[in-house]
Design an enzyme around this catalytic site. Structure first.
Site: not given
Length: 395
Positions: A104, A317
């Protein structure tokens, strides 16, 4: 009937970029959860509140979106010339699994700050004031991330005037460098697993689409918005409320995963929801972001919308931003062409919450495209710290 009492585990709830997650020091986890396996997965699912057939995660720390269903483990690094090892788990909302297949990028920002908060950095490397360079080993994808974390009086400076579209309040800027993002580490292959900048991707039930499939930051399948009936200006409600549209995107994702060699059978995609990502690109157009903010065509080089865990992301993201910046730097990819083509070292792209800038420089070595570094800015903040409680028999 007796019932197991709750136990409490030291934890910190943090925002990083446009995501949130529960952060743990490895040594604070129950012994059975300090190693990979079913116990750790069960613990993280219970912490977050999954699997939840209501898709609400009411009985846990999750926020019922891909951006808020996350856990992180940090420890002193086992790698030379690194400060911390950072392991990231994407917890499924409605299914019983934790996906460890990728990183992430947003929470990478918080990982740098948490390393300081948690006392995992050698005090000799922390300045009294200024910027602390935190060398992070991203254990999921075996890559190095450098976080430039501002400090004041030897503590993380969290407040500031850096504004990030998708985050309501300003904070201190943290600059991230993703080193050698040209492959995903796990597969160890080329940045373009098919060997092509653009492929004809056959998608059952959808048709044949032009696609750029790249492993940089995170494996990502890019398609043209127009080829799938979109403008590139869509917001979450335009797609997430359309089951047929989400099914088409999943079909594209599965076809891309097969073509990239990430899975061997279509059935494997169900347990690998975090990767690859699917994104669609378009030439610049004006639109109203989800906050109501006007984004003008002149504010951006291209438009990008991306899906995470089966839903359109509310912003972008961080790892997908690395993929966007990398692909934009390579002439001939769909991302580069949407941005106007040619050579470039940075790109401004419009996403549902606004605009983000990411930089990357690409070179060709022995016929292969290589990117040594991608750079972007984010922010991070501790939201709560103390203990998270779970039933003692949960794991």
């Amino acid at each position: 009937m007796s019932h197991a009492a709750q136990i409490k585990i030291p934890a910190t709830y943090m925002r990083g970029g446009t995501s949130k997650g529960v952060f743990f020091r490895l040594q604070d986890l129950p012994e059975s959860c300090q190693v990979p396996g079913a116990a750790r997965d069960r613990l993280f699912m219970r912490v977050i509140g999954s699997p939840d057939p209501y898709s609400a995660q009411i009985d846990g720390m999750g926020g019922a979106t891909s951006s808020t269903s996350k856990c992180v483990i940090l420890s002193k690094s086992s790698q030379p010339d690194h400060d911390v090892d950072y392991l990231y788990g994407q917890v499924s909302i409605d299914k019983a699994f934790v996906d460890w297949s990728g990183n992430c990028g947003n929470l990478s920002t918080a990982a740098g700050a948490f390393a300081l908060h948690a006392g995992l950095i050698d005090p000799a490397r922390v300045p009294d004031n200024g910027v602390c360079v935190v060398r992070i080993w991203q254990a999921n994808i075996q890559k190095t991330i450098i976080a430039h974390v501002p400090v004041s009086a030897r503590q993380v400076q969290e407040t500031g005037d850096f504004e990030l579209d998708g985050v309501t309040f300003p904070a201190a800027e943290i600059v991230l460098e993703f080193l050698d993002p040209s492959d995903d580490g796990e597969e160890g292959g080329s940045m373009f697993p098919t060997g092509n900048l653009v492929d004809d991707l056959e998608v059952p039930g959808v048709g044949t689409l032009k696609a750029t499939m790249i492993s940089a930051g995170i494996p990502t399948v890019f398609v043209n918005a127009a080829d799938i009936g979109y403008q590139g200006t869509e917001l979450r409600d335009d797609i997430n409320g359309d089951p047929a549209a989400l099914a088409r995107f999943e079909a594209i994702r599965v076809a891309g995963a097969l073509r990239m060699g990430l899975i061997r059978t279509a059935a494997e995609a169900a347990t690998r929801q975090h990767t690859p990502k699917v994104a669609f690109v378009a030439n610049p157009k004006g639109y109203a972001a989800s906050s109501g903010k006007a984004v003008q065509a002149g504010d951006v080089d291209l438009l990008v919308r991306a899906l995470s865990m089966g839903k359109l992301h509310h912003a972008m993201m961080g790892t997908a931003a690395v993929a966007i910046g990398t692909a934009a730097a390579i002439p001939g990819t769909l991302v580069n062409l949407a941005a106007g083509g040619g050579e470039r070292t940075a790109v401004r792209f419009g996403h549902p919450s606004g605009v983000l800038r990411v930089g990357a420089e690409a070179t060709r070595i022995d016929g292969e495209w290589v990117v040594k570094k991608a750079i972007m800015s984010r922010s991070a903040r501790v939201l709560m710290e103390g203990w998270v409680r779970v039933p003692g028999d949960a794991f």
